[in-house]
Design a protein around this motif. Sequence first.
Motif, short mmCIF file in Angstrom:
data_model
loop_
_atom_site.label_atom_id
_atom_site.label_comp_id
_atom_site.label_asym_id
_atom_site.label_seq_id
_atom_site.Cartn_x
_atom_site.Cartn_y
_atom_site.Cartn_z
N ALA A 1 12.24 32.96 23.97
CA ALA A 1 11.32 31.83 23.99
C ALA A 1 10.34 32.02 25.14
O ALA A 1 10.74 32.31 26.26
CB ALA A 1 12.10 30.54 24.15
N GLY A 2 9.07 31.87 24.86
CA GLY A 2 8.07 32.00 25.91
C GLY A 2 7.41 33.35 25.89
O GLY A 2 7.74 34.24 25.09
N PRO A 3 6.44 33.56 26.79
CA PRO A 3 5.65 34.79 26.79
C PRO A 3 6.46 36.01 27.20
O PRO A 3 7.44 35.91 27.94
CB PRO A 3 4.54 34.50 27.81
N VAL A 4 6.02 37.17 26.71
CA VAL A 4 6.71 38.44 26.94
C VAL A 4 5.69 39.50 27.34
O VAL A 4 4.57 39.54 26.82
CB VAL A 4 7.44 38.90 25.65
N VAL A 5 6.07 40.34 28.28
CA VAL A 5 5.35 41.58 28.57
C VAL A 5 6.23 42.73 28.10
O VAL A 5 7.38 42.83 28.52
CB VAL A 5 5.04 41.73 30.08
N LEU A 6 5.70 43.57 27.22
CA LEU A 6 6.44 44.70 26.69
C LEU A 6 6.09 45.95 27.48
O LEU A 6 4.90 46.27 27.65
CB LEU A 6 6.11 44.92 25.21
N VAL A 7 7.11 46.66 27.93
CA VAL A 7 6.93 47.86 28.75
C VAL A 7 7.64 49.02 28.06
O VAL A 7 8.81 48.91 27.71
CB VAL A 7 7.51 47.66 30.17
N GLY A 8 6.94 50.14 27.88
CA GLY A 8 7.55 51.29 27.23
C GLY A 8 7.41 52.56 28.04
O GLY A 8 6.36 52.79 28.66
N HIS A 9 8.46 53.37 28.05
CA HIS A 9 8.42 54.68 28.70
C HIS A 9 8.44 55.77 27.65
O HIS A 9 9.24 55.72 26.70
CB HIS A 9 9.62 54.86 29.63
N VAL B 1 7.02 52.86 20.33
CA VAL B 1 7.87 51.78 19.83
C VAL B 1 7.27 50.42 20.16
O VAL B 1 7.17 49.55 19.29
CB VAL B 1 9.30 51.90 20.40
N ILE B 2 6.83 50.20 21.40
CA ILE B 2 6.26 48.90 21.75
C ILE B 2 4.93 48.67 21.06
O ILE B 2 4.57 47.53 20.74
CB ILE B 2 6.14 48.67 23.27
N SER B 3 4.17 49.75 20.80
CA SER B 3 2.90 49.62 20.10
C SER B 3 3.10 49.06 18.70
O SER B 3 2.22 48.41 18.14
CB SER B 3 2.21 50.99 20.00
N THR B 4 4.26 49.34 18.12
CA THR B 4 4.60 48.85 16.78
C THR B 4 5.33 47.52 16.85
O THR B 4 5.04 46.59 16.09
CB THR B 4 5.48 49.89 16.05
N ALA B 5 6.27 47.40 17.77
CA ALA B 5 7.12 46.20 17.85
C ALA B 5 6.35 44.95 18.21
O ALA B 5 6.74 43.84 17.83
CB ALA B 5 8.24 46.43 18.86
N ALA B 6 5.26 45.08 18.95
CA ALA B 6 4.50 43.91 19.42
C ALA B 6 3.77 43.20 18.29
O ALA B 6 3.46 42.00 18.40
CB ALA B 6 3.50 44.33 20.49
N LYS B 7 3.50 43.89 17.22
CA LYS B 7 2.70 43.32 16.14
C LYS B 7 3.41 42.13 15.49
O LYS B 7 4.61 42.18 15.23
CB LYS B 7 2.38 44.39 15.09
N GLY B 8 2.66 41.07 15.28
CA GLY B 8 3.22 39.88 14.65
C GLY B 8 3.88 38.91 15.61
O GLY B 8 4.39 37.88 15.17
N HIS B 9 3.86 39.21 16.90
CA HIS B 9 4.49 38.34 17.90
C HIS B 9 3.41 37.75 18.81
O HIS B 9 2.89 38.43 19.70
CB HIS B 9 5.51 39.11 18.73
N ALA B 10 3.10 36.50 18.60
CA ALA B 10 2.07 35.85 19.42
C ALA B 10 2.48 35.69 20.87
O ALA B 10 1.63 35.51 21.74
CB ALA B 10 1.74 34.48 18.82
N ASN B 11 3.79 35.77 21.14
CA ASN B 11 4.24 35.59 22.52
C ASN B 11 4.13 36.86 23.36
O ASN B 11 4.34 36.82 24.57
CB ASN B 11 5.67 35.06 22.56
N VAL B 12 3.81 38.00 22.75
CA VAL B 12 3.59 39.22 23.54
C VAL B 12 2.18 39.17 24.12
O VAL B 12 1.19 39.15 23.38
CB VAL B 12 3.77 40.49 22.69
N LYS B 13 2.09 39.13 25.43
CA LYS B 13 0.81 38.90 26.11
C LYS B 13 0.14 40.19 26.59
O LYS B 13 -1.07 40.25 26.73
CB LYS B 13 1.02 37.96 27.30
N SER B 14 0.94 41.22 26.86
CA SER B 14 0.36 42.47 27.35
C SER B 14 1.36 43.60 27.17
O SER B 14 2.55 43.37 26.96
CB SER B 14 -0.07 42.36 28.82
N LEU B 15 0.85 44.84 27.27
CA LEU B 15 1.65 46.04 27.11
C LEU B 15 1.49 46.90 28.35
O LEU B 15 0.38 47.03 28.88
CB LEU B 15 1.20 46.84 25.89
N VAL B 16 2.58 47.51 28.79
CA VAL B 16 2.52 48.44 29.93
C VAL B 16 3.12 49.77 29.48
O VAL B 16 4.26 49.82 29.00
CB VAL B 16 3.28 47.90 31.15
N TYR B 17 2.35 50.83 29.64
CA TYR B 17 2.76 52.17 29.24
C TYR B 17 3.10 52.97 30.49
O TYR B 17 2.24 53.25 31.33
CB TYR B 17 1.63 52.86 28.46
#
Length: 258
Positions: free
Chosen positions: A83-91, A97-113
Amino acid sequence: MSKLSAVVALAASLLSGSVVAQPAKSDHPTIVLVHGAFADSSSWNGVVSILQSKGYKTVAAANPLRSVSSDARYVSDVVASIAGPVVLVGHSYGGQVISTAAKGHANVKSLVYVAAFAPEAGEAVAELAGKFPGGTLGAALAPPVKLASGGVDLYIDQAKFREQFAHDVPAANTALMAASQRPITEAALTEKSGEPAWKSLPSYFVFGDGDKNIPAKALHFMAGRANSKHTVVVSGASHVVMVSEPQVVAELIEEAAK
């Protein structure tokens, strides 16, 4: 505290990455960290400790490393549970994986590579790794492990692990990392990407120019193509920059979270 309450509290703290953590601040997004090939969730320990000390709830997901589509579904389920905003971080491979997983989730606010792949639609990580000179992963791999279900698992040869993967990490640590490395299927590295989330979400990049898994030129190229909001290049750092330079990585994640 009752025995049941104590067990629940312990389970919650373990899920966030550490038994001892500061309470999460309600105005902070949850940081979901996704490891790549030849690593595991413990590779984020240093970063998690720093973020938790600043009040961030963290989840270091156990990336299955079986295929882009199934791994992304798993991470997508993790995001959906928050619940709430998420920052997705991928190594590394976790970037795809995060480039694909974030799609469709309005709570994902940013991506860190973090020393990570950011493929375009139709690209695979194996293709991107060979797009620019300087990568030496192929020569460092151990003989493939044949799977009864078909296909093969790939590991880095333990004798070559430190030089290839983590040359800036103490030898005693890399010996443990080499022994406990998680394998990835060859099929995952050759699976084509779908439309990536970095086209619609703010993205941030951090990597070392001593990376031997993904050449620095490839990482610069992907950061530029994704219109990175902030790219941090750590001089001499290896592919596991989050292990050797957790403070630098944590600071960029916090920037993305704000």
